[in-house]
Motif scaffolding. Structure first.
Motif, short mmCIF file in Angstrom:
data_model
loop_
_atom_site.label_atom_id
_atom_site.label_comp_id
_atom_site.label_asym_id
_atom_site.label_seq_id
_atom_site.Cartn_x
_atom_site.Cartn_y
_atom_site.Cartn_z
N MET A 1 29.20 12.80 -62.32
CA MET A 1 29.96 11.68 -62.88
C MET A 1 29.15 10.98 -63.97
O MET A 1 29.58 10.90 -65.12
CB MET A 1 30.32 10.71 -61.76
N HIS A 2 27.99 10.46 -63.62
CA HIS A 2 27.09 9.88 -64.61
C HIS A 2 25.65 10.21 -64.24
O HIS A 2 24.77 9.34 -64.21
CB HIS A 2 27.32 8.37 -64.77
N ALA A 3 25.39 11.45 -63.93
CA ALA A 3 24.05 11.90 -63.56
C ALA A 3 23.10 11.72 -64.75
O ALA A 3 23.49 11.86 -65.90
CB ALA A 3 24.08 13.36 -63.13
N ASP A 4 21.84 11.44 -64.46
CA ASP A 4 20.82 11.24 -65.49
C ASP A 4 20.39 12.60 -66.02
O ASP A 4 19.59 13.30 -65.39
CB ASP A 4 19.64 10.48 -64.89
N GLN A 5 20.89 12.96 -67.18
CA GLN A 5 20.61 14.30 -67.72
C GLN A 5 19.18 14.42 -68.21
O GLN A 5 18.64 15.54 -68.25
CB GLN A 5 21.62 14.63 -68.82
N GLU A 6 18.54 13.32 -68.57
CA GLU A 6 17.13 13.39 -68.97
C GLU A 6 16.27 13.77 -67.77
O GLU A 6 15.36 14.60 -67.88
CB GLU A 6 16.68 12.05 -69.56
N GLN A 7 16.55 13.16 -66.62
CA GLN A 7 15.79 13.52 -65.42
C GLN A 7 16.13 14.95 -64.99
O GLN A 7 15.25 15.68 -64.52
CB GLN A 7 16.09 12.54 -64.29
N MET A 8 17.37 15.34 -65.13
CA MET A 8 17.78 16.70 -64.79
C MET A 8 16.95 17.72 -65.56
O MET A 8 16.41 18.68 -65.00
CB MET A 8 19.27 16.89 -65.11
N GLU A 9 16.79 17.46 -66.85
CA GLU A 9 16.02 18.38 -67.68
C GLU A 9 14.52 18.27 -67.39
O GLU A 9 13.78 19.25 -67.50
CB GLU A 9 16.30 18.08 -69.16
N LYS A 10 14.08 17.09 -67.00
CA LYS A 10 12.66 16.87 -66.69
C LYS A 10 12.22 17.66 -65.46
O LYS A 10 11.13 18.24 -65.45
CB LYS A 10 12.42 15.38 -66.45
N TYR A 11 13.06 17.70 -64.42
CA TYR A 11 12.64 18.28 -63.15
C TYR A 11 13.04 19.74 -62.97
O TYR A 11 12.37 20.47 -62.25
CB TYR A 11 13.20 17.46 -61.99
N LEU A 12 14.13 20.16 -63.58
CA LEU A 12 14.56 21.55 -63.42
C LEU A 12 13.81 22.45 -64.38
O LEU A 12 13.67 22.14 -65.56
CB LEU A 12 16.06 21.69 -63.65
N HIS A 13 13.36 23.58 -63.87
CA HIS A 13 12.65 24.55 -64.70
C HIS A 13 13.53 25.79 -64.80
O HIS A 13 13.40 26.73 -64.01
CB HIS A 13 11.30 24.89 -64.08
N VAL A 14 14.45 25.78 -65.76
CA VAL A 14 15.41 26.87 -65.90
C VAL A 14 14.86 27.91 -66.87
O VAL A 14 14.40 27.57 -67.96
CB VAL A 14 16.78 26.35 -66.40
N SER A 15 14.92 29.16 -66.48
CA SER A 15 14.34 30.22 -67.30
C SER A 15 15.10 30.38 -68.61
O SER A 15 16.29 30.13 -68.70
CB SER A 15 14.36 31.56 -66.55
N ARG A 16 14.36 30.79 -69.64
CA ARG A 16 14.96 31.03 -70.95
C ARG A 16 16.04 32.10 -70.86
O ARG A 16 17.08 32.01 -71.50
CB ARG A 16 13.86 31.43 -71.93
N GLN A 17 15.82 33.12 -70.02
CA GLN A 17 16.82 34.19 -69.86
C GLN A 17 18.14 33.63 -69.36
O GLN A 17 19.21 34.02 -69.83
CB GLN A 17 16.32 35.23 -68.86
N LYS A 18 18.07 32.71 -68.40
CA LYS A 18 19.29 32.15 -67.84
C LYS A 18 20.03 31.32 -68.88
O LYS A 18 21.25 31.40 -69.01
CB LYS A 18 18.97 31.30 -66.61
N LEU A 19 19.30 30.50 -69.63
CA LEU A 19 19.94 29.70 -70.67
C LEU A 19 20.58 30.58 -71.74
O LEU A 19 21.70 30.33 -72.18
CB LEU A 19 18.92 28.76 -71.31
N GLU A 20 19.87 31.63 -72.12
CA GLU A 20 20.42 32.53 -73.14
C GLU A 20 21.67 33.23 -72.65
O GLU A 20 22.61 33.47 -73.41
CB GLU A 20 19.36 33.55 -73.56
N SER A 21 21.71 33.54 -71.34
CA SER A 21 22.90 34.20 -70.79
C SER A 21 24.12 33.29 -70.84
O SER A 21 25.25 33.75 -70.84
CB SER A 21 22.65 34.65 -69.34
N LYS A 22 23.88 31.96 -70.87
CA LYS A 22 24.96 30.98 -70.96
C LYS A 22 25.26 30.59 -72.40
O LYS A 22 26.19 29.84 -72.66
CB LYS A 22 24.61 29.71 -70.17
N GLY A 23 24.43 31.09 -73.34
CA GLY A 23 24.64 30.79 -74.74
C GLY A 23 24.28 29.36 -75.11
O GLY A 23 24.86 28.79 -76.02
N VAL A 24 23.29 28.76 -74.39
CA VAL A 24 22.90 27.38 -74.67
C VAL A 24 21.39 27.29 -74.83
O VAL A 24 20.65 28.20 -74.48
CB VAL A 24 23.35 26.42 -73.54
#
Length: 331
Positions: free
Chosen positions: A152-175
């Protein structure tokens, strides 16, 4: 056939307490019942059952900031929870468990807000191509649940701070980043509150099942058992899993998810094997990690071990083939 539908909301923001109640409720759903459980966690990264905590989450930063790491029973990938996110869980016996019907409740709830959403990929619900709800699934014996997030209004800065998403996964989503993959419903409807979201979910639940929603009976809640389950979720062993030195490791991304496979050999046989993955299917992963230790380090012996493990559906067959080939690269 479902004859009664119940809702229950947690007033607690501790992830271990909430997950303990979730697991408890799974065993409480009767043969003619479906339960909708609504809950929120405060500053928490929740990883899938078979994921590597350190590779999915910046655990030091999270814990230094007073946050929680939690591992759920279901498969899938890591997600960030805060009080700008509302979590839902549908709990039912296998004969009544219907993922499409349950997903329709979320879609209808969003529609009641005047927004148009759709199911996307293997487990996402999106608006305008951006995810606001990630879903995962778990079953044991006759008991099943389907749970997910509603941003709803999740803190996206904190989301990006704590999650360690692999480059491969992001590329597979095109983002390019975690933040560009997701959307908060408040970006489209600024006046939306958690209370309003809960109301429309309950209304959609009643409408889709054609039954009145009743509060889950308080006398059916056993505090001691819920606390015991919560303690298990809070344990270091469950959150981080046992770590051992491996002689070989390999990782790949497949259509069904990412995987990191590590093994230790002793006397020409596999002595230890851990398979970290965000795959939604948890049963096959468990079967493989139990069947392969003791197997000779030859492609023929590994192939025979894989053949002995049944594939329940086409997805499991595809996973087996991919994992057998991946393991073969270490032999």
């Amino acid at each position: 056939m479902i004859k009664k539908i119940y809702t229950i909301e947690s007033g607690c923001f501790n992830p271990y307490q909430n997950m303990g109640l979730e697991e408890y409720l799974m065993y409480q759903a009767g043969e003619d019942e479906c339960i909708l459980y609504l809950w929120q966690n405060e500053r928490t990264v929740v990883i899938g059952r078979n994921q590597n905590a350190w590779k999915e989450c910046r655990t030091k930063e999270l814990e230094a900031d007073g946050g929680y790491l939690a591992r759920r029973l279901s498969g899938g990938g890591a997600v960030f929870h805060d009080l700008g996110n509302l979590n839902f869980t549908f709990l039912a016996r296998r004969c009544n468990y219907d993922v499409d019907k349950q997903t329709d409740v979320v879609l209808e709830a969003v529609k009641r807000l005047g927004l148009s959403a759709c199911k996307s990929g293997r487990n996402d619900i999106t608006i305008n191509g951006c995810k606001f709800s990630g879903n995962a699934y778990y079953s044991t014996g006759d008991c099943c649940y389907h749970h997910g997030t509603i941003l709803m209004h999740a803190d996206q800065e904190q989301m990006e701070k704590y999650l360690h998403v692999s480059r491969q996964k992001l590329e597979s989503k095109g983002v390019e980043s975690v933040r560009s993959r997701v959307i908060n419903l408040c970006d489209l409807m600024p006046e939306l509150t958690k209370e309003r979201m809960a109301v429309v979910l309950k209304e959609a639940f009643a409408g889709r099942y054609g039954l009145p929603v009743e509060p889950f009976p308080g006398e059916r809640l056993e505090g001691g058992e819920i606390r015991s389950r919560a303690a298990a979720f809070a344990s270091w062993e469950w959150k981080y899993s046992r770590q051992i030195p491996f002689s070989d490791e390999i990782s790949r991304r497949f259509s069904w998810g990412e995987v990191q496979l590590a093994l230790k050999a002793d006397g020409g046989r596999i002595s230890e094997l851990i398979l970290h993955t965000d795959a939604l299917d948890t049963q096959l992963v468990t079967a493989l990690t139990e069947a392969l230790p003791g197997t000779q380090l030859t492609k023929a012996a590994v192939a025979e071990a894989f053949r002995r493990i049944p594939a329940q559906n086409r997805l499991q067959a595809s996973m087996k083939d991919d994992l057998e080939r991946l393991l073969g690269l270490l032999l």
